[in-house]
Scaffold this motif. Structure first.
Motif, PDB file in Angstrom:
ATOM      1  N   ASP A  11       0.927  -1.262   0.155  1.00  0.00           N
ATOM      2  CA  ASP A  11      -0.108   0.116   0.097  1.00  0.00           C
ATOM      3  C   ASP A  11       0.897   1.312   0.197  1.00  0.00           C
ATOM      4  O   ASP A  11       0.231   2.346  -0.302  1.00  0.00           O
ATOM      5  CB  ASP A  11      -0.822   0.049   1.195  1.00  0.00           C
ATOM      6  CG  ASP A  11      -1.870  -0.861   1.276  1.00  0.00           C
ATOM      7  OD1 ASP A  11      -2.470  -1.332   0.138  1.00  0.00           O
ATOM      8  OD2 ASP A  11      -2.222  -1.533   2.259  1.00  0.00           O
ATOM      9  N   ALA A  12       2.074   1.020   0.478  1.00  0.00           N
ATOM     10  CA  ALA A  12       2.994   2.418   0.685  1.00  0.00           C
ATOM     11  C   ALA A  12       2.958   3.192  -0.513  1.00  0.00           C
ATOM     12  O   ALA A  12       3.275   4.435  -0.409  1.00  0.00           O
ATOM     13  CB  ALA A  12       4.122   1.875   1.359  1.00  0.00           C
ATOM     14  N   GLU A  13       3.051   2.611  -1.727  1.00  0.00           N
ATOM     15  CA  GLU A  13       3.219   3.221  -3.020  1.00  0.00           C
ATOM     16  C   GLU A  13       2.380   4.560  -3.387  1.00  0.00           C
ATOM     17  O   GLU A  13       2.612   5.525  -3.909  1.00  0.00           O
ATOM     18  CB  GLU A  13       3.548   2.404  -4.064  1.00  0.00           C
ATOM     19  CG  GLU A  13       4.918   1.391  -4.019  1.00  0.00           C
ATOM     20  CD  GLU A  13       5.792   2.373  -4.216  1.00  0.00           C
ATOM     21  OE1 GLU A  13       5.908   3.597  -4.768  1.00  0.00           O
ATOM     22  OE2 GLU A  13       7.185   1.996  -3.359  1.00  0.00           O
ATOM     23  N   ARG A  14       1.184   3.937  -2.748  1.00  0.00           N
ATOM     24  CA  ARG A  14      -0.146   5.019  -3.064  1.00  0.00           C
ATOM     25  C   ARG A  14      -0.415   5.928  -2.100  1.00  0.00           C
ATOM     26  O   ARG A  14      -1.323   6.813  -2.391  1.00  0.00           O
ATOM     27  CB  ARG A  14      -1.320   3.828  -3.458  1.00  0.00           C
ATOM     28  CG  ARG A  14      -1.231   3.151  -4.509  1.00  0.00           C
ATOM     29  CD  ARG A  14      -2.668   2.499  -4.915  1.00  0.00           C
ATOM     30  NE  ARG A  14      -2.357   1.899  -6.315  1.00  0.00           N
ATOM     31  CZ  ARG A  14      -3.166   0.967  -6.679  1.00  0.00           C
ATOM     32  NH1 ARG A  14      -4.252   0.487  -5.863  1.00  0.00           N
ATOM     33  NH2 ARG A  14      -3.065   0.409  -8.088  1.00  0.00           N
ATOM     34  N   LEU A  15       0.079   5.606  -0.837  1.00  0.00           N
ATOM     35  CA  LEU A  15      -0.312   6.751   0.144  1.00  0.00           C
ATOM     36  C   LEU A  15       0.021   8.049   0.062  1.00  0.00           C
ATOM     37  O   LEU A  15      -0.388   9.066   0.426  1.00  0.00           O
ATOM     38  CB  LEU A  15       0.110   5.927   1.431  1.00  0.00           C
ATOM     39  CG  LEU A  15      -0.430   4.597   1.977  1.00  0.00           C
ATOM     40  CD1 LEU A  15       0.114   4.239   3.293  1.00  0.00           C
ATOM     41  CD2 LEU A  15      -1.821   4.642   1.752  1.00  0.00           C
ATOM     42  N   PRO A  16       1.300   8.262  -0.707  1.00  0.00           N
ATOM     43  CA  PRO A  16       1.972   9.625  -0.635  1.00  0.00           C
ATOM     44  C   PRO A  16       0.919  10.295  -1.530  1.00  0.00           C
ATOM     45  O   PRO A  16       0.528  11.678  -1.359  1.00  0.00           O
ATOM     46  CB  PRO A  16       3.070   9.691  -1.506  1.00  0.00           C
ATOM     47  CG  PRO A  16       3.436   8.516  -0.955  1.00  0.00           C
ATOM     48  CD  PRO A  16       2.575   7.377  -0.872  1.00  0.00           C
ATOM     49  N   ASP A  17       0.006   9.661  -2.570  1.00  0.00           N
ATOM     50  CA  ASP A  17      -0.971  10.391  -3.586  1.00  0.00           C
ATOM     51  C   ASP A  17      -2.118  10.634  -2.704  1.00  0.00           C
ATOM     52  O   ASP A  17      -2.793  11.705  -2.910  1.00  0.00           O
ATOM     53  CB  ASP A  17      -1.257   9.419  -4.703  1.00  0.00           C
ATOM     54  CG  ASP A  17      -0.094   9.308  -5.471  1.00  0.00           C
ATOM     55  OD1 ASP A  17       0.744  10.137  -5.752  1.00  0.00           O
ATOM     56  OD2 ASP A  17      -0.117   8.447  -6.565  1.00  0.00           O
ATOM     57  N   VAL A  18      -2.420   9.891  -1.765  1.00  0.00           N
ATOM     58  CA  VAL A  18      -3.584  10.274  -0.827  1.00  0.00           C
ATOM     59  C   VAL A  18      -3.564  11.233  -0.035  1.00  0.00           C
ATOM     60  O   VAL A  18      -4.344  12.001   0.154  1.00  0.00           O
ATOM     61  CB  VAL A  18      -3.899   8.863   0.150  1.00  0.00           C
ATOM     62  CG1 VAL A  18      -4.977   8.977   1.136  1.00  0.00           C
ATOM     63  CG2 VAL A  18      -4.432   7.755  -0.893  1.00  0.00           C
ATOM     64  N   GLU A  19      -2.065  11.294   0.452  1.00  0.00           N
ATOM     65  CA  GLU A  19      -1.832  12.445   1.400  1.00  0.00           C
ATOM     66  C   GLU A  19      -1.705  13.769   0.483  1.00  0.00           C
ATOM     67  O   GLU A  19      -2.380  14.732   0.953  1.00  0.00           O
ATOM     68  CB  GLU A  19      -0.341  12.233   2.099  1.00  0.00           C
ATOM     69  CG  GLU A  19       0.126  13.177   2.914  1.00  0.00           C
ATOM     70  CD  GLU A  19       1.214  12.985   3.749  1.00  0.00           C
ATOM     71  OE1 GLU A  19       1.965  13.486   4.267  1.00  0.00           O
ATOM     72  OE2 GLU A  19       2.033  11.682   3.319  1.00  0.00           O
ATOM     73  N   ARG A  64      -8.086  -0.511  -3.727  1.00  0.00           N
ATOM     74  CA  ARG A  64      -7.055   0.942  -3.813  1.00  0.00           C
ATOM     75  C   ARG A  64      -7.394   1.851  -2.534  1.00  0.00           C
ATOM     76  O   ARG A  64      -8.593   2.098  -2.140  1.00  0.00           O
ATOM     77  CB  ARG A  64      -7.515   1.767  -4.899  1.00  0.00           C
ATOM     78  CG  ARG A  64      -6.893   0.971  -6.412  1.00  0.00           C
ATOM     79  CD  ARG A  64      -7.263   1.710  -7.536  1.00  0.00           C
ATOM     80  NE  ARG A  64      -8.658   1.936  -7.349  1.00  0.00           N
ATOM     81  CZ  ARG A  64      -9.374   2.213  -8.410  1.00  0.00           C
ATOM     82  NH1 ARG A  64      -9.009   2.301  -9.724  1.00  0.00           N
ATOM     83  NH2 ARG A  64     -10.906   2.457  -8.200  1.00  0.00           N
ATOM     84  N   PRO A  65      -6.367   2.158  -1.805  1.00  0.00           N
ATOM     85  CA  PRO A  65      -6.272   3.063  -0.750  1.00  0.00           C
ATOM     86  C   PRO A  65      -6.973   4.449  -1.133  1.00  0.00           C
ATOM     87  O   PRO A  65      -6.345   5.194  -2.164  1.00  0.00           O
ATOM     88  CB  PRO A  65      -4.838   3.143  -0.378  1.00  0.00           C
ATOM     89  CG  PRO A  65      -4.181   1.889  -0.868  1.00  0.00           C
ATOM     90  CD  PRO A  65      -4.750   1.852  -2.140  1.00  0.00           C
ATOM     91  N   VAL A  66      -7.795   4.761  -0.359  1.00  0.00           N
ATOM     92  CA  VAL A  66      -8.556   6.234  -0.439  1.00  0.00           C
ATOM     93  C   VAL A  66      -8.432   6.974   0.869  1.00  0.00           C
ATOM     94  O   VAL A  66      -8.413   7.954   0.418  1.00  0.00           O
ATOM     95  CB  VAL A  66     -10.225   5.959  -1.035  1.00  0.00           C
ATOM     96  CG1 VAL A  66      -9.960   5.489  -2.452  1.00  0.00           C
ATOM     97  CG2 VAL A  66     -10.818   5.423   0.221  1.00  0.00           C
TER      98      VAL A  66
END
Length: 171
Positions: A11-19, A64-66
């Protein structure tokens, strides 16, 4: 449909985009708009927090993380480092669900409190946490760790007068 689950390393790759998306909400506050362009945690930083086992993600139907909540255990306290929900997914109860998951996990671990630092006067900050039972700590209630965090935030440019530490005691 959203699901809350423990965060995984992938999940870590997508979390900066959520932030980054969540941070866009600061554009509505002129004196804090610069936060929308501030640096986000890197995937490596997210992986390090995830490895410690106190991080959760809200995922959509395609997993996908939101949204996410990154926390760490500091003594007998669960400290929330970051709670973010994509701007286009806000106001749907996702942040509250992530917060409830973290609080329940802290209780199951036998911790005595959940703490964080935040803006005292922004609706999605201190007022949001207050609705879940958190209270703003007065200066004489703020332990050395939280006081040091607030000082560090001020040194990074966050307006000290607008920041506060909050805690939810788990009795």
């Amino acid at each position: 449909m959203m699901t809350i689950r423990p965060a995984r390393k992938d999940d870590a790759e997508r979390l900066p985009d959520v932030e980054q998306s969540a941070g866009q909400a600061f554009r509505t506050i002129p004196e804090l708009a610069w936060l929308a362009d501030d640096d986000n945690a890197s995937p490596e930083q997210h992986r390090a927090l995830i490895a410690k086992g106190a991080c959760w993600v809200a995922v959509d139907a395609k997993d996908r993380p939101v949204g996410f909540l990154n926390a760490g255990i500091e003594g007998k306290t669960l400290h929330i480092w970051e709670l973010d929900v994509r701007l286009d997914c806000q106001r749907r109860g996702i942040g509250r669900a992530l917060l409830q998951q973290a609080v329940e996990d802290a209780r199951q671990r036998g911790l005595t409190a959940v703490a964080l630092t935040t803006f005292r006067d922004i609706a999605w900050n201190a007022p949001f946490y207050a609705k879940s039972g958190f209270r703003i700590l007065e200066a004489d209630e703020t332990d050395d760790r939280l006081a040091a965090l607030l000082r560090d935030e001020a040194e990074r440019g966050l307006p000290a007068a607008r920041r506060c530490a909050m805690r939810l005691d788990l009795d």
